[in-house]
Design a protein around this motif. Structure first.
Motif, PDB file in Angstrom:
ATOM      1  N   GLY A 135      -5.151   8.805   7.224  1.00 50.41           N
ATOM      2  CA  GLY A 135      -3.664   8.332   7.275  1.00 50.41           C
ATOM      3  C   GLY A 135      -2.658   9.116   7.958  1.00 50.41           C
ATOM      4  N   TYR A 136      -2.826  10.465   7.777  1.00 50.40           N
ATOM      5  CA  TYR A 136      -1.971  11.482   8.439  1.00 50.40           C
ATOM      6  C   TYR A 136      -2.225  11.507   9.801  1.00 50.40           C
ATOM      7  N   PHE A 137      -3.680  11.213  10.351  1.00 49.77           N
ATOM      8  CA  PHE A 137      -3.544  11.247  11.865  1.00 49.77           C
ATOM      9  C   PHE A 137      -3.096   9.735  12.336  1.00 49.77           C
ATOM     10  N   LYS A 138      -3.088   8.859  11.488  1.00 53.19           N
ATOM     11  CA  LYS A 138      -2.431   7.430  12.122  1.00 53.19           C
ATOM     12  C   LYS A 138      -0.970   7.662  12.190  1.00 53.19           C
ATOM     13  N   LEU A 146      -7.317   2.606  15.339  1.00 53.38           N
ATOM     14  CA  LEU A 146      -6.469   3.323  14.314  1.00 53.38           C
ATOM     15  C   LEU A 146      -5.293   2.936  13.825  1.00 53.38           C
ATOM     16  N   GLN A 147      -4.375   2.413  14.977  1.00 51.79           N
ATOM     17  CA  GLN A 147      -3.098   2.021  14.551  1.00 51.79           C
ATOM     18  C   GLN A 147      -3.015   0.583  13.709  1.00 51.79           C
ATOM     19  N   ARG A 148      -4.076  -0.192  14.177  1.00 51.55           N
ATOM     20  CA  ARG A 148      -4.295  -1.544  13.460  1.00 51.55           C
ATOM     21  C   ARG A 148      -5.108  -1.250  11.861  1.00 51.55           C
ATOM     22  N   TRP A 149      -5.386   0.114  11.905  1.00 48.91           N
ATOM     23  CA  TRP A 149      -6.131   0.146  10.598  1.00 48.91           C
ATOM     24  C   TRP A 149      -5.190  -0.304   9.324  1.00 48.91           C
ATOM     25  N   ASP A 150      -5.689  -1.025   8.328  1.00 43.40           N
ATOM     26  CA  ASP A 150      -4.941  -1.174   7.249  1.00 43.40           C
ATOM     27  C   ASP A 150      -4.850  -0.306   5.915  1.00 43.40           C
ATOM     28  N   GLY A 151      -5.561   0.721   6.223  1.00 39.93           N
ATOM     29  CA  GLY A 151      -5.478   1.536   5.067  1.00 39.93           C
ATOM     30  C   GLY A 151      -6.720   1.275   4.176  1.00 39.93           C
ATOM     31  N   SER A 152      -7.746   0.407   4.296  1.00 38.44           N
ATOM     32  CA  SER A 152      -8.707  -0.019   3.285  1.00 38.44           C
ATOM     33  C   SER A 152     -10.027   0.946   4.098  1.00 38.44           C
ATOM     34  N   VAL A 153     -11.009   1.095   3.139  1.00 40.98           N
ATOM     35  CA  VAL A 153     -12.219   1.929   3.481  1.00 40.98           C
ATOM     36  C   VAL A 153     -12.907   0.941   4.159  1.00 40.98           C
TER      37      VAL A 153
END
Length: 183
Positions: free
Chosen positions: A60-63, A142-149
């Motif tokens: 999340g930090y890198f996002k 990474l930008q589309r990543w929703d925060g889930s595993v």
């Protein structure tokens, strides 16, 4: 009630006519084994989720740091991001050290902070596990990543070391953390 424990109690109730009051020796052993098995699985699941939580915070930090990027980052820029991540709590550590009276031992929180910083510095020296920020396609994932595993499976990771070139990781590897960080 967990599924396996539910299955065992259901079988015992069916045999005993719906009662769990007077269990025979075999039935009590079955119930005891099922209870211990479920406790063990809960404990493993909890520790696994703690490990994943730490990894999610890192990703999340890198996002957040790369949300405004329009081109892939260079190796030195990625190293700078990792350096900032590793030293994110240096101000708090120095504040704790300055507030401590002379001759007093460090607080447990201060010790844990030092250990985490040293562990991350050592990981950075040998190869820090980060999303591949040198590929534009991967940065978009990474930008589309929703925060889930589960969604992290789409993002490729590399190991960035302080001195050497990045090493790409083909399959996602779970991060190795010590017991202090999981506790």
């Amino acid at each position: 009630m967990p599924i396996s424990l539910h299955k065992v109690t259901k079988k015992i109730k069916a045999k005993k006519g719906g009662k769990l009051d007077s269990l025979g020796r075999r039935d009590s052993k079955k119930l005891n084994r099922a209870t211990l098995r479920d406790q063990k699985l809960k404990k493993l699941g909890t520790s696994r989720s703690k490990l994943k939580e730490v990894e999610l915070v890192r990703v999340g930090y890198f996002k957040v740091e790369t949300k405004d990027a329009t081109v892939p980052l260079s190796t030195t820029e990625v190293r700078d991001l990792v350096e900032r991540w590793v030293h994110r709590d240096d101000a708090e550590l120095s504040r704790m050290q300055s507030e401590r009276r002379a001759g007093r031992p460090a607080s447990p929180k201060e010790d844990l902070l030092k250990q985490r910083i040293n562990r991350e510095l050592e990981e950075f020296r040998t190869g820090f596990y980060v999303p591949d920020l040198q590929s534009w396609e991967n940065m978009e994932w990474l930008q589309r990543w929703d925060g889930s595993v589960g969604a992290l499976a789409q993002v490729k990771f590399v190991r960035i070391s302080k001195d050497e070139s990045p090493v790409e990781i083909e399959s996602p590897v779970e991060m190795e953390l010590s017991d202090e960080e999981t506790a």
